[in-house]
Motif scaffolding. Structure first.
Motif, PDB file in Angstrom:
ATOM      1  N   ARG A 251      66.941  26.468  17.389  1.00 35.43           N
ATOM      2  CA  ARG A 251      66.716  27.586  18.307  1.00 35.43           C
ATOM      3  C   ARG A 251      66.518  27.052  19.715  1.00 35.43           C
ATOM      4  N   SER A 252      67.225  27.598  20.675  1.00 34.59           N
ATOM      5  CA  SER A 252      67.098  27.147  22.066  1.00 34.59           C
ATOM      6  C   SER A 252      66.155  28.038  22.864  1.00 34.59           C
ATOM      7  N   GLY A 253      65.806  29.208  22.330  1.00 30.21           N
ATOM      8  CA  GLY A 253      64.995  30.153  23.088  1.00 30.21           C
ATOM      9  C   GLY A 253      63.583  29.695  23.359  1.00 30.21           C
ATOM     10  N   ASN A 254      63.100  28.690  22.617  1.00 27.75           N
ATOM     11  CA  ASN A 254      61.745  28.178  22.846  1.00 27.75           C
ATOM     12  C   ASN A 254      61.758  26.770  23.427  1.00 27.75           C
ATOM     13  N   ASN A 255      62.866  26.406  24.100  1.00 27.69           N
ATOM     14  CA  ASN A 255      63.010  25.064  24.667  1.00 27.69           C
ATOM     15  C   ASN A 255      62.684  24.986  26.149  1.00 27.69           C
ATOM     16  N   VAL A 256      62.351  26.115  26.754  1.00 21.02           N
ATOM     17  CA  VAL A 256      61.985  26.154  28.170  1.00 21.02           C
ATOM     18  C   VAL A 256      60.664  26.907  28.303  1.00 21.02           C
ATOM     19  N   PHE A 257      59.750  26.356  29.098  1.00 19.32           N
ATOM     20  CA  PHE A 257      58.474  27.030  29.324  1.00 19.32           C
ATOM     21  C   PHE A 257      58.140  26.959  30.808  1.00 19.32           C
ATOM     22  N   ASN A 258      57.765  28.103  31.357  1.00 22.97           N
ATOM     23  CA  ASN A 258      57.361  28.196  32.753  1.00 22.97           C
ATOM     24  C   ASN A 258      55.860  28.450  32.834  1.00 22.97           C
ATOM     25  N   LYS A 259      55.199  27.702  33.682  1.00 18.33           N
ATOM     26  CA  LYS A 259      53.775  27.932  33.933  1.00 18.33           C
ATOM     27  C   LYS A 259      53.565  28.108  35.421  1.00 18.33           C
ATOM     28  N   THR A 260      52.990  29.244  35.790  1.00 17.30           N
ATOM     29  CA  THR A 260      52.719  29.487  37.199  1.00 17.30           C
ATOM     30  C   THR A 260      51.328  28.984  37.549  1.00 17.30           C
TER      31      THR A 260
ATOM     32  N   ASP B 252      64.946  24.007   6.133  1.00 18.62           N
ATOM     33  CA  ASP B 252      66.359  23.650   6.018  1.00 18.62           C
ATOM     34  C   ASP B 252      66.858  22.980   7.291  1.00 18.62           C
ATOM     35  N   LYS B 253      66.220  23.311   8.393  1.00 16.64           N
ATOM     36  CA  LYS B 253      66.634  22.774   9.683  1.00 16.64           C
ATOM     37  C   LYS B 253      65.415  22.637  10.580  1.00 16.64           C
ATOM     38  N   ASN B 254      65.522  21.816  11.594  1.00 18.18           N
ATOM     39  CA  ASN B 254      64.386  21.572  12.480  1.00 18.18           C
ATOM     40  C   ASN B 254      64.369  22.595  13.615  1.00 18.18           C
ATOM     41  N   ASP B 255      63.175  22.837  14.121  1.00 18.17           N
ATOM     42  CA  ASP B 255      63.012  23.702  15.288  1.00 18.17           C
ATOM     43  C   ASP B 255      61.958  23.078  16.174  1.00 18.17           C
ATOM     44  N   LEU B 256      62.219  23.032  17.480  1.00 21.78           N
ATOM     45  CA  LEU B 256      61.293  22.463  18.446  1.00 21.78           C
ATOM     46  C   LEU B 256      60.883  23.536  19.449  1.00 21.78           C
ATOM     47  N   SER B 257      59.627  23.486  19.880  1.00 24.34           N
ATOM     48  CA  SER B 257      59.159  24.390  20.930  1.00 24.34           C
ATOM     49  C   SER B 257      58.388  23.589  21.959  1.00 24.34           C
ATOM     50  N   VAL B 258      58.319  24.110  23.183  1.00 28.22           N
ATOM     51  CA  VAL B 258      57.611  23.433  24.256  1.00 28.22           C
ATOM     52  C   VAL B 258      56.663  24.429  24.923  1.00 28.22           C
TER      53      VAL B 258
END
Length: 821
Positions: free
Chosen positions: A248-257, A163-169
């Motif tokens: 959803r904005s919760g999967n729009n930021v990714f941190n890699k150490t 029904d709607k798009n979702d993006l993840s990074v």
């Protein structure tokens, strides 16, 4: 419907009793006993022994279960938020009115679909999975479907349109980096729909390094970027996406150490201290250069580089030392030139035993792409021809040259991609995987959509270069898809793709009453072959398709600049994944990869340039061109200059020192436990985010702690032992449930290849139950006892003998009375 097999016995071992019966009877006859009486008794006793052995006639009875057992598995985890809710409940309510059905639900932030299918399967039942197929916990989903299919369980998939798009990074790549080295990572952006635009920003240690607007039309896009760190210790890379078309904005930021370690020590064995190779290694690593291996202590180094070294210069003790070093985990890079490999007496030598290549020229098989299109329709099933067809395909796979790329498509009512694209046969793992997948194919029900198979195969070949072949297998029962197949062939560039139609001579052809050519399967396939300008072959089921793909090596161009273009053959390996290889070299060592080795970079004619394999615990790289001084200068400049450090870093493996405290840790996802492994001489103390982490010993000098993060963020990780404290940083990112968005194609392919079907919501409501009934064929074996037949026969023989003896006695009495009168 019934099917039968020859006579069988419950207690076949009882038949051994026939031996003494025959032996005793034979002895008695030869000792003068009445022949007719003994033969009669032998037959009677033999029949009784056979009856005791329990003869039976096995009959396989198949019938359709009118009320099949159905489980509806409803995925209500967070990744399903992009779809309309209540779909599974609606399907369940409709089914419940007609057949026994139950519904199981999954929820939360973990999708353990494989485990749920395994728990719900009872054998000879049906499971309807209403899910996106994003399995992120527990059993592998595709393997589970393969397994339960073997027990008679059929899995169906119901997919929905978002029904709607979702993006993840997500950021992928190595966790450790070498000080002063340019390292490459990939930013992977996934989307549920097919077209969106977003802004991608990348930061390193809080400073912006990239910002771009991206339009994405594929489910997954990978954006590569590189960075060089000049300070030891922990660093942070952050990727952000922003879009107005994202639920959803919760999967729009990714941190890699990233943990930066000192430059590892390398040993360079080379007569040349002025080559591009030498300069790169001296600049990027702590490199010690020697002219001979004889006096070197290899354990002081993370990797050894042999540069254009003749086999005669390597003593037996040096090679033995190098072999032990590599097998124990050391890295090795062997660089070619005019004094090594085929020019350096490597063939059949001790040094060659360690390498992933052999120093002789192999026949060029050409750049060939082949797609096998297999018929798994109902008619193939009815005439028991699938095993023969699979055997033909497996024989072909075994005969494919190492320079051939092969794909497999299967078609019945629908078409499925068995191989997920064309795979290089240079990898034995790919060849074995295709053989395994073909061997597991099962026939489906419904029509024969050859046109869909041709479409799927053509898409596989679209993105390939070189010669292209499409082999279409069929039993000829393609009347319903004949016209559509003609249309698809007419839309193809058949001058680029050679099509071969292979007709299996099943009973579809042999037994069908044929009145006109227009009803014959061979007529259909001949017409299609003629239209494609291809070939038509008829085979008996026990036949073998004898085809050879490829060509002999073309004449190599004479030496000189820009003679041999180089290409990246393997896009998935650590060394080449994010590199763009281009340009030409003026020479190379003509070598052949070994079984189990992997070619990463080749000439345009398929000759190995970079080949790798693992030797024991170590890693070995073969660069079959030179150090850049004569032939391969292009490999040490521009974008290609990243190839050499990538080869070294892969060969080195873990660049951290062996002594003291060594910590192996990584980033985590919320809801999934993380593990920290420590090598230390004593029990370490581990603190994560200010909280002590329980640690247990798992081996000699090896300790392990499990971290259960409870919120997203960056956390300090401290490990203390022997009076030393190491500080690191670990990131906790969004739950895995938010990473994979949209419908997973691997899940759908697993369903199709195991005789299930994939439905949209409307199809599920109208067709699902009727298709389940078609798949609800229950087979059972019934034993029809034949003991009574042998017992009656024995009785009749006995009665016959008695009657004959009584009749003979009566005749003799009458004869004697007549003689007295």
């Amino acid at each position: 419907m019934t099917d039968s097999v020859p006579i069988a016995f419950d207690n076949i071992e009882y038949l051994v009793g026939l031996i003494p019966v025959i032996v005793i009877g034979w002895v008695m006859i030869h000792e003068g006993a009445r022949r007719s009486l003994i033969l009669s008794r032998m037959i009677i006793v033999s029949l009784l022994v056979i009856a005791l052995a329990g003869p039976y006639y096995p009959v396989t009875v198949t019938e359709i279960d009118e009320t099949p057992t159905i489980t509806v598995l409803s995925d209500e985890t967070a990744s399903m938020d992009i779809f309309e809710s209540g779909t599974a409940q609606g399907i369940f309510d409709k089914l419940q009115d007609t057949t026994p059905a139950r519904m199981e639900k999954m929820g939360g932030l973990r999708s353990d679909i494989g485990d749920e299918i395994l728990a719900s399967s009872t054998g000879d039942d049906h499971i309807i999975v209403v899910s996106d197929g994003s399995n992120n916990f527990g059993s592998d989903l595709a393997e589970t479907i393969d397994f339960v299919s073997g027990t008679g369980t059929v899995v169906y998939a119901v997919i929905q349109t978002p029904d709607k798009n979702d993006l993840s990074v997500e950021i992928t790549g190595a966790r450790t980096a070498v000080l002063g080295n340019e390292n490459t990572w990939g930013v992977e952006i996934r989307q549920a729909e097919s077209n969106t635009t977003y802004k991608l920003s990348i930061e390193v240690d809080g400073s912006p390094v990239s910002s771009q607007t991206v339009t994405q039309t594929n489910p997954i896009k990978i954006v590569g970027f590189s960075s060089t760190f000049q300070l030891l210790g922990p660093h942070l890379i952050t990727a952000r996406i922003s879009s107005g078309d994202d639920m959803r904005s919760g999967n729009n930021v990714f941190n890699k150490t990233i943990y930066v370690v000192p430059k590892p020590r390398l040993l360079l064995v080379s007569p040349d201290v002025d080559s591009p190779l030498y300069k790169v290694l001296r600049n990027l690593y702590e490199t010690n250069t020697v002219s001979s291996l004889d006096d070197a202590n290899l354990t002081d180094y993370k990797a050894v580089v042999l540069d254009n070294i003749n086999g005669g210069r390597l003593s037996g003790s040096s090679i033995g030392k190098l072999r032990e070093y590599t097998a124990s985990g050391g890295g090795l890079l062997v660089v070619g030139g005019d004094n090594s490999y085929d020019y350096g007496d490597y063939l059949d030598s001790s040094i060659e035993a360690i390498l992933p290549v052999e120093s002789y020229s192999s026949a060029y098989a050409g750049s060939v792409n082949v797609v096998l299109v297999l018929d798994i329709s109902g008619s193939i099933s009815a005439h028991e021809a699938l095993d023969d067809e699979k055997a033909m395909a497996i024989n072909l796979l075994g005969d494919m040259g190492g320079d051939t790329n092969v794909g497999v498509v299967a078609y019945g009512g629908d078409a499925i991609s068995v191989s997920d694209g064309v795979l290089p046969m240079s990898s034995h793992a790919n060849r074995d995987a295709l053989v395994d997948r073909v061997s597991k194919l099962k026939t489906g029900y419904g029509g024969t959509s050859m046109d869909e198979g041709i479409i799927t195969a053509a898409r596989m070949l679209d993105n390939t270069s070189g010669k292209k072949y499409m082999l279409v297998f069929s039993d000829g029962a393609v009347k319903d898809s004949f016209e559509d197949s003609k249309i698809e062939i007419s839309s193809m560039d058949t001058t680029e793709t050679e099509m071969i139609f292979v007709m299996l001579k099943t009973n579809v052809v042999k037994e069908r009453e044929v009145k006109t050519d227009n009803n014959r399967g061979d007529y259909f396939l001949k017409v299609l072959a003629d239209q494609a300008g291809g070939d038509f072959i008829q085979l008996e089921l026990i036949g073998r398709l004898d085809l050879t793909f490829g060509q002999e090596a073309p004449d190599l161009p004479e030496g000189g600049p820009d003679a041999y273009a180089i290409v990246r053959l393997d896009e998935e390996h650590f060394i080449t994944r994010y590199l763009n290889i281009s340009g030409s070299i003026s020479g190379y060592n003509d070598v052949t990869q070994k079984v189990g080795a992997r070619r990463l970079v080749t000439t345009s004619m398929g000759k190995p340039v970079v080949t790798v394999w693992e030797f024991g615990l170590g890693r070995v790289v073969s660069l079959s061109s030179d150090n850049g001084y004569q032939w391969a200068g292009v490999l040490y400049s521009g974008e290609n200059a990243r190839l050499l450090p990538s080869m070294i870093n892969w060969a080195v493996g873990d660049p951290r020192p062996e002594d003291g405290i060594v910590v192996y840790s990584g980033d985590m996802n919320l809801g999934s436990p993380g593990t920290v492994i420590i090598r230390s001489n004593e029990m370490p103390v581990v603190v994560f985010g200010g909280q002590d982490v329980p640690v247990s010993q798992t081996g000699e000098r090896t300790y392990e702690g499990v971290i259960e993060p409870d919120h997203i963020g960056l956390f300090n990780l401290e490990v203390s032992a022997s009076g030393v404290t190491l500080e690191d940083t670990a990131a906790v990112n969004y739950p895995l449930e938010y990473r994979d968005v949209g419908n997973d194609p691997e899940f759908l392919e697993a369903v199709k290849r195991n005789s299930g079907r994939v439905y949209n919501v409307d199809q599920a409501r109208s067709l699902l139950f009727s298709d389940i009934r078609k798949n609800s064929i229950m087979a059972s074996e019934e034993h029809v006892s034949l003991s009574w037949l042998f017992l009656i026969t024995a009785l009749l023989v006995f009665l016959g003998e008695v009657i004959m003896r009584r009749a003979k006695g009566i005749i003799e009495i009458k004869t004697r009375r007549k003689g007295r009168t």
